[in-house]
Scaffold this active site. Structure first.
Site, mmCIF file in Angstrom:
data_model
loop_
_atom_site.group_PDB
_atom_site.id
_atom_site.type_symbol
_atom_site.label_atom_id
_atom_site.label_comp_id
_atom_site.label_asym_id
_atom_site.label_seq_id
_atom_site.Cartn_x
_atom_site.Cartn_y
_atom_site.Cartn_z
ATOM 1 N N HIS A 237 0.840 -1.208 0.000
ATOM 2 C CA HIS A 237 0.000 0.000 0.000
ATOM 3 C C HIS A 237 0.872 1.255 0.000
ATOM 4 O O HIS A 237 0.597 2.218 -0.710
ATOM 5 C CB HIS A 237 -0.863 0.078 1.273
ATOM 6 C CG HIS A 237 -1.872 -1.014 1.451
ATOM 7 N ND1 HIS A 237 -2.005 -1.707 2.635
ATOM 8 C CD2 HIS A 237 -2.823 -1.512 0.615
ATOM 9 C CE1 HIS A 237 -3.003 -2.577 2.527
ATOM 10 N NE2 HIS A 237 -3.506 -2.496 1.310
ATOM 11 N N LYS B 19 -17.332 -5.840 6.836
ATOM 12 C CA LYS B 19 -16.031 -6.426 7.175
ATOM 13 C C LYS B 19 -15.809 -6.188 8.655
ATOM 14 O O LYS B 19 -16.222 -5.166 9.189
ATOM 15 C CB LYS B 19 -14.912 -5.729 6.390
ATOM 16 C CG LYS B 19 -14.935 -6.052 4.911
ATOM 17 C CD LYS B 19 -13.643 -5.604 4.230
ATOM 18 C CE LYS B 19 -13.666 -5.946 2.741
ATOM 19 N NZ LYS B 19 -12.496 -5.439 2.013
ATOM 20 N N ARG C 286 -2.077 -6.040 -8.246
ATOM 21 C CA ARG C 286 -0.981 -6.989 -8.049
ATOM 22 C C ARG C 286 -0.951 -8.038 -9.137
ATOM 23 O O ARG C 286 0.023 -8.202 -9.822
ATOM 24 C CB ARG C 286 -1.101 -7.667 -6.675
ATOM 25 C CG ARG C 286 -0.799 -6.733 -5.536
ATOM 26 C CD ARG C 286 -1.371 -7.238 -4.249
ATOM 27 N NE ARG C 286 -2.819 -7.183 -4.259
ATOM 28 C CZ ARG C 286 -3.588 -7.466 -3.231
ATOM 29 N NH1 ARG C 286 -3.040 -7.848 -2.103
ATOM 30 N NH2 ARG C 286 -4.884 -7.361 -3.310
ATOM 31 N N SER D 7 -2.845 -7.870 3.432
ATOM 32 C CA SER D 7 -3.016 -7.685 4.877
ATOM 33 C C SER D 7 -3.377 -8.982 5.584
ATOM 34 O O SER D 7 -2.924 -9.235 6.709
ATOM 35 C CB SER D 7 -4.096 -6.635 5.156
ATOM 36 O OG SER D 7 -3.720 -5.388 4.628
HETATM 37 P P1 ADP Z 1 -9.824 -3.250 -0.271
HETATM 38 O O1 ADP Z 1 -10.632 -3.997 0.752
HETATM 39 O O2 ADP Z 1 -10.425 -1.970 -0.738
HETATM 40 O O3 ADP Z 1 -9.292 -4.096 -1.413
HETATM 41 P P2 ADP Z 1 -7.150 -3.148 0.741
HETATM 42 O O4 ADP Z 1 -6.699 -2.399 1.933
HETATM 43 O O5 ADP Z 1 -6.962 -4.620 0.728
HETATM 44 O O6 ADP Z 1 -8.613 -2.717 0.573
HETATM 45 O O7 ADP Z 1 -6.451 -2.573 -0.545
HETATM 46 C C1 ADP Z 1 -6.520 -1.231 -0.901
HETATM 47 C C2 ADP Z 1 -5.859 -1.044 -2.253
HETATM 48 O O8 ADP Z 1 -4.489 -1.403 -2.156
HETATM 49 C C3 ADP Z 1 -6.429 -1.923 -3.373
HETATM 50 O O9 ADP Z 1 -6.370 -1.172 -4.577
HETATM 51 C C4 ADP Z 1 -5.475 -3.075 -3.444
HETATM 52 O O10 ADP Z 1 -5.454 -3.653 -4.737
HETATM 53 C C5 ADP Z 1 -4.185 -2.368 -3.139
HETATM 54 N N1 ADP Z 1 -3.166 -3.274 -2.635
HETATM 55 C C6 ADP Z 1 -3.304 -4.231 -1.703
HETATM 56 N N2 ADP Z 1 -2.151 -4.913 -1.515
HETATM 57 C C7 ADP Z 1 -1.259 -4.368 -2.374
HETATM 58 C C8 ADP Z 1 0.109 -4.631 -2.682
HETATM 59 N N3 ADP Z 1 0.792 -5.626 -2.102
HETATM 60 N N4 ADP Z 1 0.694 -3.859 -3.586
HETATM 61 C C9 ADP Z 1 0.006 -2.875 -4.201
HETATM 62 N N5 ADP Z 1 -1.271 -2.581 -3.979
HETATM 63 C C10 ADP Z 1 -1.911 -3.307 -3.074
#
Ligand code: ADP
Length: 159
Positions: free
Chosen positions: A17, A41, A90, A128
């Site tokens: 992120h 969630k 990703r 996460s």
């Molecule tokens: P959501 O529940 O909205 O998917 P996340 O917190 O999991 O929330 O992810 C927020 C954003 O960050 C999404 O666009 C997701 O694709 C991106 N993201 C999650 N993990 C990674 C990573 N390892 N590298 C780049 N972007 C990521």
């Protein structure tokens, strides 16, 4: 003033992120990370804890702010006079969901653009959920999250 919104759950924020956030902050005048509050969630960290961890992780970036929002992201984009939404991509498996979301957002408000960015290769495998699993079992997560997040996870799991 070109402002961009990066929405997510960020439970908790990790280096993947942060890679996207830092690049977006370089490309735009202001970045707003927004915790999309989702009642369906049940996050490990509450809204305030997640906001505080994001703020602490990005202390060195001065054109970033962090907010929470309880509605449609396109409405948040409009109310903050932002130009676009940025999301991380990703793998191919992210694409389908992100594509649907972008199309829905476009239909809700055609003025809101969706941008996608890939993280540095070393962050591609991060998410996460896996980081929380490793932390819960006492594994080393120092390559995946900032120190403040690592401390918060170990504390939450009594590791
Ligand atoms: P959501 O529940 O909205 O998917 P996340 O917190 O999991 O929330 O992810 C927020 C954003 O960050 C999404 O666009 C997701 O694709 C991106 N993201 C999650 N993990 C990674 C990573 N390892 N590298 C780049 N972007 C990521």
């Amino acid at each position: 003033m070109k402002r961009i919104v990066y929405p997510g759950t960020f439970d908790p924020i990790h280096n993947g992120h942060l890679d996207i956030a830092r690049k977006a902050a370089e490309l735009f005048d202001e970045l707003i990370l927004v915790l999309a509050v989702n009642q369906e969630k049940s996050p490990l960290f509450n809204d305030k804890e997640r906001v505080d961890l994001i703020k602490e992780s990005l202390l060195d970036v001065n054109n970033v702010r962090v907010d929470t929002f309880n509605g449609l992201v396109v409405d948040f984009v409009r109310s903050t006079e932002s130009v676009a939404i940025i999301r991380g991509l990703r793998h191919v498996s992210d694409f389908e969901f992100e594509f649907q979301m972008a199309m829905m957002n476009f239909n809700l408000n055609p003025n809101v653009k969706s941008l996608f960015m890939m993280p540095d290769e070393k962050y591609i495998h991060l998410n996460s959920t896996v980081i929380k699993d490793v932390a819960r079992l006492g594994g080393d997560i120092s390559d995946y999250v900032p120190k403040c997040v690592q401390d918060a996870l170990y504390k939450r799991y009594n590791v």
